[in-house]
Design an enzyme around this catalytic site. Structure first.
Site, PDB file in Angstrom:
ATOM      1  CE  LYS A   1      11.374   8.055   0.633  1.00  0.00           C
ATOM      2  NZ  LYS A   1      11.844   9.179   1.477  1.00  0.00           N
TER       3      LYS A   1
ATOM      4  CD  GLU B   1      15.761  -1.668   0.224  1.00  0.00           C
ATOM      5  OE1 GLU B   1      14.945  -1.959   1.129  1.00  0.00           O
ATOM      6  OE2 GLU B   1      16.436  -0.626   0.229  1.00  0.00           O
TER       7      GLU B   1
ATOM      8  CG  HIS C   1      11.418   1.529  12.071  1.00  0.00           C
ATOM      9  ND1 HIS C   1      10.193   2.051  11.725  1.00  0.00           N
ATOM     10  CD2 HIS C   1      12.307   2.216  11.321  1.00  0.00           C
ATOM     11  CE1 HIS C   1      10.337   2.994  10.819  1.00  0.00           C
ATOM     12  NE2 HIS C   1      11.617   3.112  10.561  1.00  0.00           N
TER      13      HIS C   1
ATOM     14  CE  LYS D   1       7.985   5.768  12.834  1.00  0.00           C
ATOM     15  NZ  LYS D   1       8.843   6.947  12.560  1.00  0.00           N
TER      16      LYS D   1
ATOM     17  CD  GLU E   1      11.398   5.630   4.187  1.00  0.00           C
ATOM     18  OE1 GLU E   1      11.270   4.917   3.192  1.00  0.00           O
ATOM     19  OE2 GLU E   1      10.442   6.100   4.793  1.00  0.00           O
TER      20      GLU E   1
ATOM     21  NE  ARG F   1       7.541  13.401   8.787  1.00  0.00           N
ATOM     22  CZ  ARG F   1       7.810  12.213   8.270  1.00  0.00           C
ATOM     23  NH1 ARG F   1       8.360  12.111   7.071  1.00  0.00           N
ATOM     24  NH2 ARG F   1       7.555  11.093   8.941  1.00  0.00           N
TER      25      ARG F   1
HETATM   26  C1  MV4 Z   1      12.102  -2.582   4.798  1.00  0.00           C
HETATM   27  C2  MV4 Z   1      11.768  -3.570   5.747  1.00  0.00           C
HETATM   28  C3  MV4 Z   1      12.325  -4.833   5.601  1.00  0.00           C
HETATM   29  N1  MV4 Z   1      13.169  -5.090   4.575  1.00  0.00           N
HETATM   30  N2  MV4 Z   1      12.948  -2.857   3.802  1.00  0.00           N
HETATM   31  C4  MV4 Z   1       9.986   0.953   4.543  1.00  0.00           C
HETATM   32  C5  MV4 Z   1       9.291   2.223   4.940  1.00  0.00           C
HETATM   33  C6  MV4 Z   1       9.961   2.513   6.203  1.00  0.00           C
HETATM   34  N3  MV4 Z   1       9.356   3.525   7.018  1.00  0.00           N
HETATM   35  C7  MV4 Z   1       9.995   1.150   6.868  1.00  0.00           C
HETATM   36  N4  MV4 Z   1      10.196   0.248   5.810  1.00  0.00           N
HETATM   37  C8  MV4 Z   1      10.710  -1.012   5.842  1.00  0.00           C
HETATM   38  N5  MV4 Z   1      11.567  -1.337   4.863  1.00  0.00           N
HETATM   39  C9  MV4 Z   1      13.472  -4.093   3.699  1.00  0.00           C
HETATM   40  N6  MV4 Z   1      14.322  -4.358   2.685  1.00  0.00           N
HETATM   41  C10 MV4 Z   1      10.869  -3.231   6.790  1.00  0.00           C
HETATM   42  C11 MV4 Z   1      10.367  -1.945   6.835  1.00  0.00           C
HETATM   43  C12 MV4 Z   1       9.446  -1.638   7.921  1.00  0.00           C
HETATM   44  C13 MV4 Z   1       8.155  -2.121   7.878  1.00  0.00           C
HETATM   45  C14 MV4 Z   1       7.752  -2.865   6.785  1.00  0.00           C
HETATM   46  C15 MV4 Z   1       6.463  -3.370   6.791  1.00  0.00           C
HETATM   47  C16 MV4 Z   1       5.602  -3.119   7.841  1.00  0.00           C
HETATM   48  C17 MV4 Z   1       5.996  -2.348   8.885  1.00  0.00           C
HETATM   49  C18 MV4 Z   1       7.275  -1.831   8.913  1.00  0.00           C
HETATM   50  C19 MV4 Z   1       7.704  -1.047   9.980  1.00  0.00           C
HETATM   51  C20 MV4 Z   1       8.988  -0.581  10.023  1.00  0.00           C
HETATM   52  C21 MV4 Z   1       9.884  -0.890   8.978  1.00  0.00           C
END
Ligand code: MV4
Length: 449
Positions: A116, A200, A208, A237, A288, A292
């Protein structure tokens, strides 16, 4: 074109691939564990081979057994689906050394984007916005604490080998930062065999957004527009949709073009998804790449009228993409609800068991992708998803109305499912007005946990 393909997966995605192959006139070899013996979807395969016991590690994750089945089945290619070995570069490499095509990206692209921090560096080089954070992996506690102060708390500590929400820890302030950093590194080492982490700035209450990519082996890279996956619970999800509501055409183009730049920079081929988050000021940031095909790929298939599984197979076989970016004109609004055998009134714990009666909904614009049926027993060994209910309508409001109608029709007697929470979300004004963020479900449903 291939004459025989092995489907190295189970359940609804195995059925999805078996269906695509049959339509293409390609013979199929299915593999199954003892827990899936006799499952109805296996009847669609030309040959079905038992590869081991119920646990993933004894069957769907057992590379030697899958390769042996590929040799016995005399296949030219393997489709991994999602989960299991779908993002395992070692397996993709074993396929290559056995001269069996892996229907997905190369091991090199998988390894590069699976790290990542390397993916983040590649995004920066491709002029794609990334969340302010550390410049590389954390080398020392003191340097990390300095960076965290520069970023401003809260910060996210992310494992280089993590992803999908795994190996991520929020540090709220500097009081416990050093211990949280040490714990994150220890957990990453234990979970992924690599303790490296990077920092970060934590973007609060994001949306998202992810972009579907498809690239062939001749330098053609296309995006198939975006999906909004904001409605989720603890990284699971629940509802995905396309187009992302309240996203301007300009911002949509910026995000999709950024995803294509990342694919080109990574020499990416076949299907993949680039994940972004959108903050409240509509700034987007690269998060990221998922190397897949994803559970929610049918949402994109519905708005673009492109069969992603058939396209993956054609591209893996060396064909050029059968369309150009200009040809792709999405239409209407598509939405997907994941139907999981989980109990929403007991922390969504898995609820495996026998489905006494299953009645699937139908009608205009309704698609139900599921391997389940009346009398099917949901095994306890794998993820709890029993199907995906999708709708495709001219507008988002009509999609919501259609989804609510289809959910009312759906019967899964004998098991508790996520149906109640899906109906509650779909009826919620915050969902109608797209005032959602990734914490909405947890915040509003908490009372029942
Ligand atoms: C984040 C974020 C907020 N700030 N990074 C990381 C895994 C990916 N699938 C979603 N991720 C996130 N990265 C920063 N700098 C918010 C998410 C995030 C998320 C984080 C916590 C709980 C649920 C989430 C759902 C979608 C995105």
């Amino acid at each position: 074109m291939y004459t025989r393909i092995l489907v190295a997966n189970r359940g609804e995605i195995a059925l999805r691939i078996l269906r695509a192959c049959r339509e293409m006139g390609i013979e199929t070899v299915a593999v199954f564990s003892e827990a899936d013996r006799g499952a109805a979807y296996l009847d669609l395969a030309d040959q079905a081979i038992c590869i081991g016991g119920p646990r993933g590690g004894d069957s769907y994750l057992k590379q030697a057994s899958i390769i042996a089945a590929a040799e016995i089945g005399n296949v030219q290619a393997i489709h991994p689906g999602y989960g299991f070995l779908a993002e395992n570069p070692g397996f993709a490499d074993v396929c290559r050394s056995c001269q069996i095509d892996f229907i997905g990206p190369t091991p090199e692209a998988m390894m590069l984007l699976g790290d990542k921090e390397k993916a983040r560096r590649l995004a920066k080089k491709a002029d794609v916005p990334v969340v302010p954070g550390s410049d590389g992996i954390v080398e020392s506690e003191d340097a990390a604490l300095r960076t965290a102060h520069e970023l401003g708390f809260p910060v996210l500590i992310k494992a280089v080998a993590g992803g999908g929400g795994r190996g991520m820890r929020v540090a709220q302030n500097d009081l416990k930062f050093k211990s949280e950093l040490a714990q994150a590194q220890a957990e990453a080492g234990a979970a992924f065999g690599d303790p490296s982490v990077y920092l970060e700035k934590y973007v609060q209450f994001p949306r998202h957004i992810e972009v579907q990519l498809i690239a062939d082996q001749h330098g053609n890279v296309c995006h198939l527009f975006e999906r909004d996956c904001t409605t989720q619970r603890r990284h699971q999800k629940l509802i995905e949709e396309s187009p992302a509501p309240n996203l301007s055409d300009e911002l949509r183009a910026e995000i999709c073009d950024a995803a294509v730049r990342i694919a080109r920079a990574a020499n990416y081929t076949n299907a993949g998804t680039v994940e972004f988050i959108l903050d409240r000021e509509n700034n987007f940031y690269f998060i990221e790449v998922n190397t897949r095909i994803q559970v929610e790929h049918p949402v994109t298939e519905l708005v673009t009228n492109i069969d992603l599984i058939k396209t993956m197979i054609r591209v893996a076989a060396g064909e050029e993409l059968p369309f150009t970016q200009e040809n792709i004109k999405p239409s209407g609004a598509a939405m997907e609800c994941r139907i999981n055998a989980e109990d929403p009134n007991h922390g969504f714990r898995p609820n495996p068991g026998k489905i006494d009666r299953l009645i699937a909904p139908g009608g205009f614009g309704v698609r139900f992708d599921s391997h389940a049926h009346s009398g099917y027993s949901v095994p306890p060994y794998y993820d709890s998803m029993i199907g995906k209910l999708l709708v495709h309508q001219p507008t988002r409001d009509e999609a919501i109305a259609c989804m609510l109608r289809a959910l009312t029709e759906l019967r899964v007697d004998g098991l508790k499912t996520t149906k109640p929470i899906l109906r509650e979300i779909l009826n919620h004004t915050a969902f109608h007005e797209m005032r959602m963020d990734t914490t909405f479900v947890e915040r509003t449903w908490k009372k029942r946990d």
